[in-house]
Design a protein around this motif. Structure first.
Motif, PDB file in Angstrom:
ATOM      1  N   ASP A  38      -0.264   6.836  -3.284  1.00  0.00           N
ATOM      2  CA  ASP A  38      -1.185   7.565  -2.420  1.00  0.00           C
ATOM      3  C   ASP A  38      -0.724   7.631  -0.967  1.00  0.00           C
ATOM      4  N   ASP A  46       1.762   2.649  -3.925  1.00  0.00           N
ATOM      5  CA  ASP A  46       0.744   2.912  -4.939  1.00  0.00           C
ATOM      6  C   ASP A  46       0.601   4.392  -5.289  1.00  0.00           C
ATOM      7  N   LYS A  96       0.821  -1.212   0.000  1.00  0.00           N
ATOM      8  CA  LYS A  96       0.000   0.000   0.000  1.00  0.00           C
ATOM      9  C   LYS A  96       0.860   1.269   0.000  1.00  0.00           C
TER      10      LYS A  96
END
Length: 374
Positions: A110, A108, A105
Motif C-alpha cells: 500500500d 505491505d 509499512k
C-alpha cells in the motif's frame, strides 16, 4: 490495493550506501539499482493505478455500451488483483535480501514511491524475461537464438572439458547455464546490478512459481483470457554444484581488462547492439580471446542507444561489422540468418520477428599487437 502514502527517491538512504561500498562509486548504477528496488516494492501500488485507470475508462461508457461488454468488471478486477499479488510475492522473494533498508509499512503493497515510469516498465519487462529464459512457454524463443550458438560451440569445440567460454550481457543466465550443461567452463557477465540480484536468486533458491507476465499488456489480444496467461518458472532446476558456471557483475569493457587473451570462446546473444559503440565491443572481444579463439554471435542490430538524447550511438550495418571484424584480425567462418521472437505474448496480433544474424569468427594472430584494450 490503495495509494495511502508516498515517498520521494531523491535521496538514497545511507544504510543502502553502507551495504554496497563498491557500487557506491558508480552513482548512475547505484541510483538505477535503488529505484529498481523501489519499483519492485511499489509493484502492487502501480497495479492499483493501472486497474483504477481501466475502471474509470469503463465507467465513462453509457449504460447501453456497458451492456455490450462480454465480461463484468468487478470479477475481472478481482482476478487481476489475485494475479498481481502472485507476481508481487515472486518479486519480493527475488529481492528479499535487499529489503532491509525499507520499513515494514513500505512492504505491505500500500506504500507508494514516486518511481520513474522507466523503472516501472523494467519490472514489467523482467517478468516477461523470466518467461523467455526460464519457462517451458519460452522454449521456442530460446531455441531460435540459442540453438545456433550451442551447435557452433559443439562444432568448434567437440571436447568441451576445460574450454573457457564467456557470455557478456547474459541477462537471467539461461544461455550460460545451457553452455555449462554441455560441459564447458562458462562465465556469464551482466552489467545490471538488478539482473545480478535475479541471478543470485535463480541459482540459489529458485523454486517452481507461477507468474503472470502479461497483465499490463492489453493491446493486440485475440482472447480476453490471454491477459491472464501464466507460466511456471523455472522449467528446470539449475544446480551450480554440478556445473562449471560463474557470474560476474560489471561493465564488459572494463571488468575483464586483466584476462586479455585468456578465453577460448566468446558467445554474444542479443548483445553487440546494446552499447554506445559496437567497435569497442569488437576490440574487447578480440583482445579477450586466445589466438585461435572463437567468437559466436546471434542477434539483431537494434542499437539501444540510437536516438537517445545525450547518448553516442555508432549504428553500423552488418556488412560494416564484418568488414571491421576482418580488419581487426577475425576470419569469418560461418554466417547465416535465423528468425526469432523476443518476449512475445500469447496469441498476440503483433509480434516482433527478428532476422537474427548468426556468425562464427576465429581470432587470427596476425594483428595481436595492434588492437588496444580498454
Amino acid at each position: 490495493m490503495k495509494n495511502q502514502s508516498s515517498s520521494s527517491i531523491s535521496s538514497i538512504p545511507q544504510a543502502f550506501l553502507a551495504k554496497r561500498p563498491k557500487l557506491a562509486s558508480d552513482k548512475d548504477e547505484l541510483r538505477s539499482f535503488y529505484t529498481g528496488l523501489c519499483a519492485t516494492v511499489n509493484y502492487l501500488n502501480d497495479a492499483a493505478v493501472f486497474l483504477d485507470k481501466q475502471e474509470r475508462d469503463l465507467n465513462s461508457l453509457s449504460p447501453f455500451q456497458k451492456s455490450l461488454l462480454k465480461f463484468e468488471w468487478a470479477p475481472k478486477r478481482k482476478r487481476y488483483e489475485e494475479c498481481f499479488a502472485a507476481n508481487f510475492a515472486f518479486l519480493l522473494e527475488i529481492v528479499k535480501d535487499e529489503l532491509d533498508i525499507f520499513a515494514p509499512k513500505q512492504l505491505d503493497g500500500d506504500y507508494s514511491f514516486n518511481v520513474p515510469s522507466r523503472d516501472v516498465s523494467k519490472i514489467r519487462s523482467a517478468l516477461r524475461q523470466f518467461k523467455r529464459e526460464w519457462s517451458a512457454e519460452g522454449a521456442h524463443e530460446r531455441e531460435a537464438s540459442y540453438a545456433p550458438l550451442l551447435e557452433g560451440l559443439k562444432k568448434h569445440f567437440p571436447q568441451p572439458q576445460g574450454v573457457k567460454v564467456l557470455v557478456p550481457g547474459c541477462g537471467l543466465g539461461r544461455l550460460p547455464f545451457e553452455i555449462a550443461s554441455l560441459g564447458f567452463a562458462c562465465e556469464g557477465n551482466e552489467f545490471s546490478v538488478q539482473m545480478q540480484v535475479c541471478l543470485k536468486y535463480i541459482f540459489s533458491r529458485f523454486e517452481p512459481t507461477r507468474i503472470f507476465p502479461s497483465l499490463n499488456f492489453t493491446m493486440n489480444m485475440v482472447l480476453a483470457e490471454d491477459i491472464f496467461e501464466s507460466c511456471v518458472v523455472p522449467d528446470t532446476k539449475p544446480d551450480l554444484s554440478k556445473l562449471s558456471l560463474t557470474f560476474k557483475q560489471g561493465n564488459f569493457l572494463t571488468e575483464y581488462s586483466s584476462s586479455k587473451g585468456k578465453w577460448d570462446c566468446l558467445v554474444t546473444c542479443y548483445f553487440i547492439d546494446t552499447g554506445n559503440n559496437v567497435l569497442e565491443y569488437l576490440q574487447c572481444i578480440y583482445s579477450l580471446l586466445k589466438p585461435g579463439g572463437i567468437w559466436l554471435n546471434c542477434g539483431p542490430l537494434l542499437y539501444h542507444k540510437s536516438g537517445v538524447k545525450g547518448e553516442i550511438s555508432i549504428d553500423l550495418a552488418m556488412d560494416e561489422i564484418f568488414f571491421a571484424a576482418e580488419k581487426l584480425g577475425f576470419k569469418i567462418l560461418d554466417k547465416s540468418t535465423t528468425q526469432g521472437l523476443y518476449c512475445s505474448q500469447k496469441n498476440s496480433m503483433m509480434e516482433y520477428l527478428y532476422k537474427n544474424q548468426y556468425f562464427a569468427c576465429v581470432k587470427e594472430p596476425k594483428f595481436l599487437d595492434k588492437v588496444p584494450f580498454f
